[in-house]
Design an enzyme around this catalytic site. Structure first.
Site, PDB file in Angstrom:
ATOM      1  N   LYS A  13       0.998  -1.281   0.011  1.00  0.00           N
ATOM      2  CA  LYS A  13       0.058   0.014   0.007  1.00  0.00           C
ATOM      3  C   LYS A  13       0.904   1.441   0.018  1.00  0.00           C
ATOM      4  O   LYS A  13       0.708   2.174  -0.871  1.00  0.00           O
ATOM      5  CB  LYS A  13      -1.019   0.155   1.374  1.00  0.00           C
ATOM      6  N   ARG A  85      -8.740   1.524   9.977  1.00  0.00           N
ATOM      7  CA  ARG A  85      -8.367   0.226  10.242  1.00  0.00           C
ATOM      8  C   ARG A  85      -9.230  -0.762  10.926  1.00  0.00           C
ATOM      9  O   ARG A  85      -9.277  -1.672  11.288  1.00  0.00           O
ATOM     10  CB  ARG A  85      -6.932   0.229  10.860  1.00  0.00           C
ATOM     11  N   ARG A 124      11.424  -6.070   4.254  1.00  0.00           N
ATOM     12  CA  ARG A 124      11.393  -4.465   4.017  1.00  0.00           C
ATOM     13  C   ARG A 124      12.580  -3.574   4.795  1.00  0.00           C
ATOM     14  O   ARG A 124      12.923  -4.062   5.992  1.00  0.00           O
ATOM     15  CB  ARG A 124       9.917  -4.245   4.487  1.00  0.00           C
ATOM     16  N   ARG A 157      12.276  -2.020  10.393  1.00  0.00           N
ATOM     17  CA  ARG A 157      11.105  -1.603  11.433  1.00  0.00           C
ATOM     18  C   ARG A 157      11.170  -2.748  12.378  1.00  0.00           C
ATOM     19  O   ARG A 157      10.995  -3.961  12.179  1.00  0.00           O
ATOM     20  CB  ARG A 157       9.771  -1.806  10.750  1.00  0.00           C
ATOM     21  N   ARG A 168       0.465  -8.784  13.894  1.00  0.00           N
ATOM     22  CA  ARG A 168      -0.271  -7.759  13.049  1.00  0.00           C
ATOM     23  C   ARG A 168      -1.017  -8.587  12.037  1.00  0.00           C
ATOM     24  O   ARG A 168      -2.243  -7.978  11.692  1.00  0.00           O
ATOM     25  CB  ARG A 168       0.948  -6.979  12.266  1.00  0.00           C
TER      26      ARG A 168
HETATM   27  P1  ADP Z   1       2.347  -2.002   3.107  1.00  0.00           P
HETATM   28  O1  ADP Z   1       2.550  -0.442   3.071  1.00  0.00           O
HETATM   29  O2  ADP Z   1       1.125  -2.483   2.674  1.00  0.00           O
HETATM   30  O3  ADP Z   1       2.614  -2.258   4.647  1.00  0.00           O
HETATM   31  P2  ADP Z   1       4.790  -1.642   1.630  1.00  0.00           P
HETATM   32  O4  ADP Z   1       4.433  -0.378   0.434  1.00  0.00           O
HETATM   33  O5  ADP Z   1       5.564  -0.971   2.873  1.00  0.00           O
HETATM   34  O6  ADP Z   1       3.685  -2.359   2.499  1.00  0.00           O
HETATM   35  O7  ADP Z   1       5.624  -2.869   1.105  1.00  0.00           O
HETATM   36  C1  ADP Z   1       6.074  -3.726   1.941  1.00  0.00           C
HETATM   37  C2  ADP Z   1       7.678  -4.506   1.485  1.00  0.00           C
HETATM   38  O8  ADP Z   1       7.400  -5.097   0.039  1.00  0.00           O
HETATM   39  C3  ADP Z   1       8.437  -3.152   1.122  1.00  0.00           C
HETATM   40  O9  ADP Z   1       9.902  -3.799   1.332  1.00  0.00           O
HETATM   41  C4  ADP Z   1       8.370  -3.047  -0.396  1.00  0.00           C
HETATM   42  O10 ADP Z   1       9.463  -2.617  -0.999  1.00  0.00           O
HETATM   43  C5  ADP Z   1       7.959  -4.204  -0.936  1.00  0.00           C
HETATM   44  N1  ADP Z   1       7.032  -4.339  -2.119  1.00  0.00           N
HETATM   45  C6  ADP Z   1       5.848  -3.446  -2.410  1.00  0.00           C
HETATM   46  N2  ADP Z   1       5.438  -3.814  -3.459  1.00  0.00           N
HETATM   47  C7  ADP Z   1       5.980  -4.846  -3.979  1.00  0.00           C
HETATM   48  C8  ADP Z   1       5.803  -5.571  -5.231  1.00  0.00           C
HETATM   49  N3  ADP Z   1       4.798  -5.299  -5.895  1.00  0.00           N
HETATM   50  N4  ADP Z   1       6.477  -6.781  -5.463  1.00  0.00           N
HETATM   51  C9  ADP Z   1       7.523  -6.896  -4.572  1.00  0.00           C
HETATM   52  N5  ADP Z   1       7.945  -6.214  -3.503  1.00  0.00           N
HETATM   53  C10 ADP Z   1       7.038  -5.182  -3.080  1.00  0.00           C
HETATM   54  P1  AMP Z   2       1.602   0.573   9.153  1.00  0.00           P
HETATM   55  O1  AMP Z   2       2.938   1.444   8.916  1.00  0.00           O
HETATM   56  O2  AMP Z   2       0.466   1.026   8.332  1.00  0.00           O
HETATM   57  O3  AMP Z   2       1.700  -0.958   9.036  1.00  0.00           O
HETATM   58  O4  AMP Z   2       1.243   0.863  10.809  1.00  0.00           O
HETATM   59  C1  AMP Z   2       2.202   0.604  11.672  1.00  0.00           C
HETATM   60  C2  AMP Z   2       1.227   0.385  13.081  1.00  0.00           C
HETATM   61  O5  AMP Z   2       0.866   1.741  13.289  1.00  0.00           O
HETATM   62  C3  AMP Z   2       0.314  -0.417  13.269  1.00  0.00           C
HETATM   63  O6  AMP Z   2       0.850  -1.854  13.351  1.00  0.00           O
HETATM   64  C4  AMP Z   2      -0.592   0.199  14.336  1.00  0.00           C
HETATM   65  O7  AMP Z   2       0.141  -0.128  15.574  1.00  0.00           O
HETATM   66  C5  AMP Z   2      -0.172   1.480  14.204  1.00  0.00           C
HETATM   67  N1  AMP Z   2      -1.432   2.069  13.372  1.00  0.00           N
HETATM   68  C6  AMP Z   2      -1.036   2.728  12.037  1.00  0.00           C
HETATM   69  N2  AMP Z   2      -2.484   3.223  11.499  1.00  0.00           N
HETATM   70  C7  AMP Z   2      -3.474   2.598  12.216  1.00  0.00           C
HETATM   71  C8  AMP Z   2      -4.857   2.939  12.599  1.00  0.00           C
HETATM   72  N3  AMP Z   2      -5.496   3.277  11.500  1.00  0.00           N
HETATM   73  N4  AMP Z   2      -5.355   2.436  13.554  1.00  0.00           N
HETATM   74  C9  AMP Z   2      -4.637   1.999  14.661  1.00  0.00           C
HETATM   75  N5  AMP Z   2      -3.193   1.854  14.667  1.00  0.00           N
HETATM   76  C10 AMP Z   2      -2.739   2.294  13.748  1.00  0.00           C
END
Ligand code: ADP
Ligand code: AMP
Length: 214
Positions: A13, A85, A124, A157, A168
């Site tokens: 995302k 969420r 990541r 992270r 999660r």
């Molecule tokens: P989210 O925001 O849904 O938690 P991220 O955008 O941070 O996910 O992506 C999670 C991991 O996967 C990151 O390390 C990113 O570089 C990688 N990633 C994102 N999109 C793709 C894809 N289409 N193919 C392979 N790896 C991806």
């Molecule tokens: P994310 O970067 O979206 O994976 O979020 C990381 C962490 O932040 C999550 O695991 C939650 O602990 C917190 N968080 C982010 N967005 C929300 C939300 N809308 N509601 C509750 N917790 C959140």
């Protein structure tokens, strides 16, 4: 236009939201990024949120709703990444937007099997300075562990470590997945196959946005 990106952690995302903001001028609001920045700076919000984030739990709805109310721009096109969420967050968002004569236009559900989610999260890496996202295998930086944009050392992270990831995913299924039905019932849910490459997923996303009349 207001878009919501929904889907499990690690589905891509943030990656797609960043592209959409660079390419089409959407304001990218990532509640996870905002919370992590608050934790890093040790603000009152950060102090309240830290323990939830570390355990992979959700930060309470009242805190999140107040936060989004503060950062939501008045008129611009927005992509919400990581909010809402929970169903109460979605309802609060609807009330907040309707006061401004706005609404959520489309919700993209990023679909990815659990095994791939775990693979994406375990590789990541993020830049603590500029927020750039990498993956050690799928999207590696040019120089090992160093950000291409700003030269900072990349970090994993804390909540991407295995034990927290499991929680999660559980929390996603319990608390966030019910939003799928919530938005489907409103007729604004679009499912997106998140399993292709970053470019493939983005092409698909843009095609759908254009077809639906952006
Ligand atoms: P989210 O925001 O849904 O938690 P991220 O955008 O941070 O996910 O992506 C999670 C991991 O996967 C990151 O390390 C990113 O570089 C990688 N990633 C994102 N999109 C793709 C894809 N289409 N193919 C392979 N790896 C991806
Ligand atoms: P994310 O970067 O979206 O994976 O979020 C990381 C962490 O932040 C999550 O695991 C939650 O602990 C917190 N968080 C982010 N967005 C929300 C939300 N809308 N509601 C509750 N917790 C959140």
């Amino acid at each position: 236009m207001i878009l919501v990106f929904l889907g499990p952690p690690g589905a891509g995302k943030g990656t797609q939201a960043k592209k959409l903001s660079e390419d089409m001028g959407f304001v990218h609001i990532s509640t996870g990024d905002i919370l992590r920045e608050a934790v890093r700076k040790g603000t009152p919000l950060g102090k309240r949120a830290k323990e939830f984030i570390e355990k992979g739990e959700l930060v309470p709805d009242d805190i999140m709703v107040a936060l989004i109310e503060e950062v939501l721009p008045e008129e611009k096109s927005v992509v919400l990444d990581g909010f809402p969420r929970t169903v109460p967050q979605a309802e609060a968002l609807e009330r907040m937007l309707s006061k401004k004569g706005r609404k959520v236009d489309k919700v993209f559900l990023f679909e990815l099997p659990d095994e791939e989610v775990v693979m994406r999260l375990s590789g990541r890496r993020t830049c603590p300075e500029c927020g750039a996202l990498y993956h050690i295998k799928f999207n590696p930086p040019k120089e090992d562990e160093i950000c291409d944009n700003c030269g900072a050392k990349l970090l994993q992270r804390e909540d991407d470590k295995e034990e927290v990831v499991k929680n999660r995913l559980k929390v996603y299924k319990e608390k966030t997945a019910p939003l799928v039905d919530h938005y489907r019932a409103k007729g604004i849910l679009i499912t997106l196959d998140a399993s292709g490459s970053v470019e493939e997923v983005y092409e698909n996303l843009k095609r759908i946005l254009n077809e639906e009349g952006n």
